[in-house]
Design an enzyme around this catalytic site. Structure first.
Site, PDB file in Angstrom:
ATOM      1  N   HIS A   1      21.301  15.513 -26.135  1.00  0.00           N
ATOM      2  CA  HIS A   1      20.232  14.975 -25.614  1.00  0.00           C
ATOM      3  C   HIS A   1      19.596  16.456 -25.764  1.00  0.00           C
ATOM      4  CE1 HIS A   1      19.819  14.765 -21.482  1.00  0.00           C
ATOM      5  NE2 HIS A   1      21.231  13.405 -21.577  1.00  0.00           N
TER       6      HIS A   1
ATOM      7  N   GLU B   1      30.139  16.733 -18.091  1.00  0.00           N
ATOM      8  CA  GLU B   1      28.214  17.010 -19.265  1.00  0.00           C
ATOM      9  C   GLU B   1      27.663  18.202 -18.851  1.00  0.00           C
ATOM     10  OE1 GLU B   1      25.099  14.253 -18.001  1.00  0.00           O
ATOM     11  OE2 GLU B   1      23.876  15.036 -19.753  1.00  0.00           O
TER      12      GLU B   1
ATOM     13  N   HIS C   1      24.979   3.747 -17.493  1.00  0.00           N
ATOM     14  CA  HIS C   1      23.268   3.678 -16.677  1.00  0.00           C
ATOM     15  C   HIS C   1      24.115   2.920 -15.044  1.00  0.00           C
ATOM     16  CE1 HIS C   1      21.490   4.959 -20.115  1.00  0.00           C
ATOM     17  NE2 HIS C   1      21.327   5.487 -20.152  1.00  0.00           N
TER      18      HIS C   1
ATOM     19  N   ARG D   1      33.566  11.201 -18.088  1.00  0.00           N
ATOM     20  CA  ARG D   1      32.317  11.804 -19.201  1.00  0.00           C
ATOM     21  C   ARG D   1      32.380  13.434 -18.826  1.00  0.00           C
ATOM     22  NH1 ARG D   1      28.527   8.456 -19.004  1.00  0.00           N
ATOM     23  NH2 ARG D   1      27.556   9.061 -17.210  1.00  0.00           N
TER      24      ARG D   1
ATOM     25  N   ASP E   1      27.198  11.263 -12.223  1.00  0.00           N
ATOM     26  CA  ASP E   1      26.134  11.975 -13.277  1.00  0.00           C
ATOM     27  C   ASP E   1      25.336  12.000 -11.954  1.00  0.00           C
ATOM     28  OD1 ASP E   1      24.047  12.526 -15.203  1.00  0.00           O
ATOM     29  OD2 ASP E   1      25.005  10.680 -16.944  1.00  0.00           O
TER      30      ASP E   1
ATOM     31  N   ASP F   1      20.901  18.080 -15.133  1.00  0.00           N
ATOM     32  CA  ASP F   1      21.640  16.876 -15.663  1.00  0.00           C
ATOM     33  C   ASP F   1      23.789  17.190 -16.030  1.00  0.00           C
ATOM     34  OD1 ASP F   1      22.143  14.571 -16.888  1.00  0.00           O
ATOM     35  OD2 ASP F   1      21.605  14.239 -18.557  1.00  0.00           O
TER      36      ASP F   1
ATOM     37  N   ASP G   1       0.663  -1.486   0.366  1.00  0.00           N
ATOM     38  CA  ASP G   1      -0.046   0.082  -0.079  1.00  0.00           C
ATOM     39  C   ASP G   1       0.738   1.514  -0.216  1.00  0.00           C
ATOM     40  OD1 ASP G   1       0.973  -0.236   2.864  1.00  0.00           O
ATOM     41  OD2 ASP G   1      -0.622   0.363   3.714  1.00  0.00           O
TER      42      ASP G   1
ATOM     43  N   TYR H   1      35.550   5.661 -22.757  1.00  0.00           N
ATOM     44  CA  TYR H   1      35.823   4.615 -21.687  1.00  0.00           C
ATOM     45  C   TYR H   1      36.648   3.729 -22.035  1.00  0.00           C
ATOM     46  CZ  TYR H   1      31.467   7.569 -21.022  1.00  0.00           C
ATOM     47  OH  TYR H   1      30.311   8.605 -21.083  1.00  0.00           O
TER      48      TYR H   1
ATOM     49  N   HIS I   1      27.695   6.263 -27.395  1.00  0.00           N
ATOM     50  CA  HIS I   1      26.858   7.311 -26.128  1.00  0.00           C
ATOM     51  C   HIS I   1      26.676   8.188 -28.207  1.00  0.00           C
ATOM     52  CE1 HIS I   1      28.352  10.095 -23.480  1.00  0.00           C
ATOM     53  NE2 HIS I   1      28.652   8.633 -23.297  1.00  0.00           N
TER      54      HIS I   1
ATOM     55  N   HIS J   1      15.564  13.409 -20.884  1.00  0.00           N
ATOM     56  CA  HIS J   1      15.686  12.835 -22.531  1.00  0.00           C
ATOM     57  C   HIS J   1      13.943  13.633 -22.448  1.00  0.00           C
ATOM     58  CE1 HIS J   1      18.423   9.420 -21.278  1.00  0.00           C
ATOM     59  NE2 HIS J   1      18.978  10.639 -21.314  1.00  0.00           N
TER      60      HIS J   1
ATOM     61  N   GLU K   1      27.919  16.448 -23.639  1.00  0.00           N
ATOM     62  CA  GLU K   1      28.241  15.621 -22.323  1.00  0.00           C
ATOM     63  C   GLU K   1      29.117  14.428 -23.436  1.00  0.00           C
ATOM     64  OE1 GLU K   1      25.321  12.356 -21.083  1.00  0.00           O
ATOM     65  OE2 GLU K   1      23.320  13.750 -22.144  1.00  0.00           O
TER      66      GLU K   1
END
Ligand code: GLY
Ligand code: MN
Ligand code: MN
Length: 439
Positions: free
Chosen positions: A355, A409, A244, A407, A261, A272, A40, A389, A351, A362, A385
């Site tokens: 975006h 960004e 991710h 990275r 990130d 972001d 619940d 890697y 990547h 996104h 960004e």
């Protein structure tokens, strides 16, 4: 109720959408459903971005109908009625009266009456715009309302004949941010930048990734941003190579980089940001070399964000710098053009360079118009960004490079002259980062 977007701006947005709708049409937009987390317990409620954009109304169990030319009001909201006993448990409800007085809707009714009232509003309209195919139960609700009209054709009722996805028109409006939206996004960016600074200052070996996630959440909440815009990524060492990664549970090791990130959501607007920094406060020479390549790529890409350039220019600019850097450091061989054409760079940069950014991280809006990349215009907001890697198991490169993930960004808005960076409150040069961490 949002404070950065005035009530009249929501009315203007509804007006702009109605101007684009076909004659004799209606648009129907539902609020987000509440979602069960377990038994619940519900997930914290987040309004549907399209519904929020058009109403600023933050309650579930509501439906907006836009009916151009309707005599008793074009913007009609169905929402929960006020109920003192329910409100004592679950909090304040605006009710149909509040929807009109405080949110500027033209007309409002209890949601419990929608099945009796809405079919009469759809009747006689030839086209229905709604988020077709987004939610099965809403699709079937719309068809139920239409069936009510169809059952009355022998009494002269006119059911609609066309059902059109609303997204295309609405999302094109959402792509261009107003001055108030840019202020809200700048605020989100400012809070997120402060959060990244705090995490940098508090990083230490012996801690865990989640300790840094806690520092981010602290700053978000402390500034009134009650949610992240997406689950924070805090990856130490080779976890920075997992795009991710949200487990955020590993110990932080001296000598490793940590990639964060993370961005808050402020009044339904996302930020972001990614920064990568050494746990110890000092970059080693391989980390430094790769970091300088990614930073140079990011500067080039930001420079390519300006009116007249198209969406893909920033990506192309970043890709050239990254590929040249990989060749210079001996991680790739051959020429830049060949490495780009044959995709040799892909194990290191898999990547896109950004975006659209807005109410959704996104965000909505087409990246191509027909076959051509979209040309940038003032008010469009996006991320920049680039990253590199080096997978820990990539045996094609010298061991010293393996397991480094970087990275950088930032969030930018296209202006008349070029672009404005909304997230420059957190350092990104090696000198600045090392100075902040030593502070
Ligand atoms: N944090 C998700 C992204 O950067 O796209
Ligand atoms: Mn990000
Ligand atoms: Mn992003």
């Amino acid at each position: 109720m949002p404070s950065m977007i005035p009530v009249k701006e929501f009315a203007e947005r509804r007006g702009r959408l109605m101007e684009r709708m076909a004659p004799e049409s209606i648009a129907i937009i539902p609020a987000a459903p509440e979602r069960v987390r377990n038994r619940d317990v519900l997930h914290p409620f987040r309004q549907d971005s399209d519904f929020q954009y058009l109403t600023g109304f933050g309650e579930p169990e509501a439906v907006l109908a836009l009916i151009p030319g309707r005599e008793h009001g074009e913007s009609v909201l169905f929402c929960k009625e006020r109920n003192p006993e329910k409100e004592m448990w679950d909090g304040f409800l605006a009710g149909p009266e509040g929807a009109i007085e405080r949110f500027g809707l033209d007309d409002a009714f209890p949601i419990s009456d929608i099945d009796d009232i809405l079919p009469g509003m759809i009747e006689g309209r030839s086209r229905v715009y709604y988020p077709l195919g987004k939610d099965d139960s809403f699709d079937s609700k719309v068809m139920d309302w239409v069936k009510v009209i169809r059952s009355k054709v022998r009494t002269g009722a006119h059911p609609p004949g066309e059902f059109v996805a609303l997204e295309y028109m609405l999302h094109d409006l959402r792509l261009y941010k107003s001055a108030n939206e840019i202020k809200a996004m700048a605020k989100a960016g400012e809070i997120s930048a402060a959060a990244h600074c705090r995490a940098m200052k508090r990083a230490r070996k012996g801690g865990h990734e989640y300790n840094l996630e806690a520092e981010l959440i602290h700053t978000f909440m402390d500034h009134g941003a009650r949610s992240t815009a997406y689950p924070s990524i805090v990856g130490g060492g080779s976890n920075g190579c997992i795009l991710h990664y949200i487990e955020n549970s590993a110990p932080l090791k001296e000598g490793d980089l940590v990639l964060i990130d993370a961005g808050c959501e402020y009044e339904c607007y996302a930020s972001d940001i990614t920064r990568t920094f050494p746990v110890s406060g000092k970059f080693n020479s391989e980390q430094r070399a790769l970091y300088e390549v990614v930073l140079a790529a990011q500067y080039e890409a930001i420079d390519a964000v300006r009116p007249g350039n198209h969406w893909n220019h920033a990506h192309e600019a970043a890709l050239k710098v990254l590929t040249q850097g990989l060749i210079d450091l001996g991680l790739l061989s051959g020429t830049v053009d060949d490495a780009i054409d044959n995709g040799a760079y892909k194990p290191f940069f898999m990547h896109r360079t950004g975006h659209w950014l807005g109410m959704d991280v996104h965000d909505v809006g087409d990246y191509k118009v027909g076959d051509a990349w979209r040309v940038l215009e003032p008010g469009m907001t996006l991320t920049v960004e680039p990253g590199l890697y080096i997978a820990p198991d990539n045996t094609s490169v010298d061991e010293k490079w393996r397991g480094i993930g970087i990275r950088i960004e930032d969030d930018v808005v296209v202006t008349k002259e070029g672009c404005r960076v909304l997230t420059d409150g957190v350092p990104k040069t090696i000198t600045e980062i090392e100075a902040l961490m030593a502070d």
